[in-house]
Design an enzyme around this catalytic site. Structure first.
Site, PDB file in Angstrom:
ATOM      1  N   ASP A  38       7.286 -13.503   1.056  1.00 23.97           N
ATOM      2  CA  ASP A  38       7.779 -12.691  -0.081  1.00 23.97           C
ATOM      3  C   ASP A  38       5.984 -11.657  -0.539  1.00 23.97           C
ATOM      4  OD1 ASP A  38       7.349 -11.029  -2.246  1.00 23.97           O
ATOM      5  OD2 ASP A  38       9.012 -12.166  -3.523  1.00 23.97           O
ATOM      6  N   ILE A  39       5.739 -11.049   0.046  1.00 18.12           N
ATOM      7  CA  ILE A  39       4.438 -10.450  -0.567  1.00 18.12           C
ATOM      8  C   ILE A  39       3.736 -10.732  -1.224  1.00 18.12           C
ATOM      9  CG2 ILE A  39       4.821  -7.985  -1.244  1.00 18.12           C
ATOM     10  CD1 ILE A  39       2.678  -7.988   1.402  1.00 18.12           C
ATOM     11  N   GLY A  76      11.543  -0.859   7.375  1.00 14.52           N
ATOM     12  CA  GLY A  76      12.806  -0.845   7.348  1.00 14.52           C
ATOM     13  C   GLY A  76      13.927   0.387   6.630  1.00 14.52           C
ATOM     14  N   GLY A 104      13.401  -2.399  -0.988  1.00 16.44           N
ATOM     15  CA  GLY A 104      12.826  -3.299   0.427  1.00 16.44           C
ATOM     16  C   GLY A 104      11.367  -4.075  -0.798  1.00 16.44           C
ATOM     17  N   ASP A 139       8.431  -2.366  -1.922  1.00 16.43           N
ATOM     18  CA  ASP A 139       8.219  -1.660  -3.039  1.00 16.43           C
ATOM     19  C   ASP A 139       8.781  -2.244  -4.071  1.00 16.43           C
ATOM     20  OD1 ASP A 139       6.776   0.505  -3.856  1.00 16.43           O
ATOM     21  OD2 ASP A 139       8.025   1.555  -3.715  1.00 16.43           O
TER      22      ASP A 139
END
Ligand code: ADP
Length: 178
Positions: free
Chosen positions: A15-16, A123, A37, A39
């Site tokens: 996970d960013i 995505g 997604g 964002d």
């Protein structure tokens, strides 16, 4: 300039919003109103102030990027990069490269030492993953050879199949992954 790049790139799966970097890039839409997604994950973790700040900078055309602070995220900044909605490789590849380059340019302007990128446009925007991986890596490598900032770039893949594409290509071009 001919800076080294081999030891300035990392690859992680996850996970960013959990990465230890100064700025996180999100794959935004042109309206900068938050989305699903990556964002969605970034906006949830940053809190509701992020959408107010990003919306104020809209519209952001595909291939461009904007920067805001990161609010409740532990990073200093969020870079909102807009990739192309995929139609064909000929017209969309330069736009995807430009989304990465614009993000790197903003990072340099703000003297940001480390940046994490998701796999922009792969995505719901449906850019083919192999080609997107090639564009992401080559755009970043080219940038790092020419610029000393950011010092470090992290490719953050959410899916392990994406990370395998990146690992293979990064090793082929001599990047030393930890
Ligand atoms: P786009 O609209 O640009 O295609 P998406 O968010 O739909 O953006 O997908 C871009 C990439 O982000 C996909 O590879 C997806 O697997 C990945 N992704 C989704 N959630 C996260 C997350 N929390 N951290 C990092 N990457 C994520």
């Amino acid at each position: 300039m001919n800076q080294s790049f081999e030891n300035r790139i990392d690859l992680v799966v996850g996970d960013i919003t959990q990465q230890n970097v100064h700025a996180v890039v999100t794959a935004a839409n042109s309206q900068l109103i938050g989305g699903g997604g990556v964002d969605g994950a970034v906006h949830r973790a940053a809190g509701p102030e992020l959408v107010q700040a990003s919306k104020a900078l809209a519209p952001c055309p595909p291939g461009d990027a904007k920067i805001t602070t990161a609010f409740e995220l532990p990073m200093d900044y969020v870079i909102h990069a807009v990739g192309p909605i995929f139609k064909d490789l000929d017209s969309d590849s330069p736009t995807l490269a430009s989304a990465y380059r614009s993000s790197l340019q903003i990072a340099r302007e703000h003297r940001i030492a480390s940046v994490a990128f998701p796999c922009i446009s792969t995505g719901v925007y449906h850019f083919p993953k192999q080609e997107a991986c090639e564009i992401a890596i080559m755009t970043v490598v080219h940038w790092l050879k020419e610029n000393d900032l950011p010092e470090r770039v992290v490719f953050c893949c959410f899916e392990s199949s994406d990370a395998e594409l990146y690992r293979k290509r990064l090793e082929e071009i001599g990047v030393r992954l930890s």
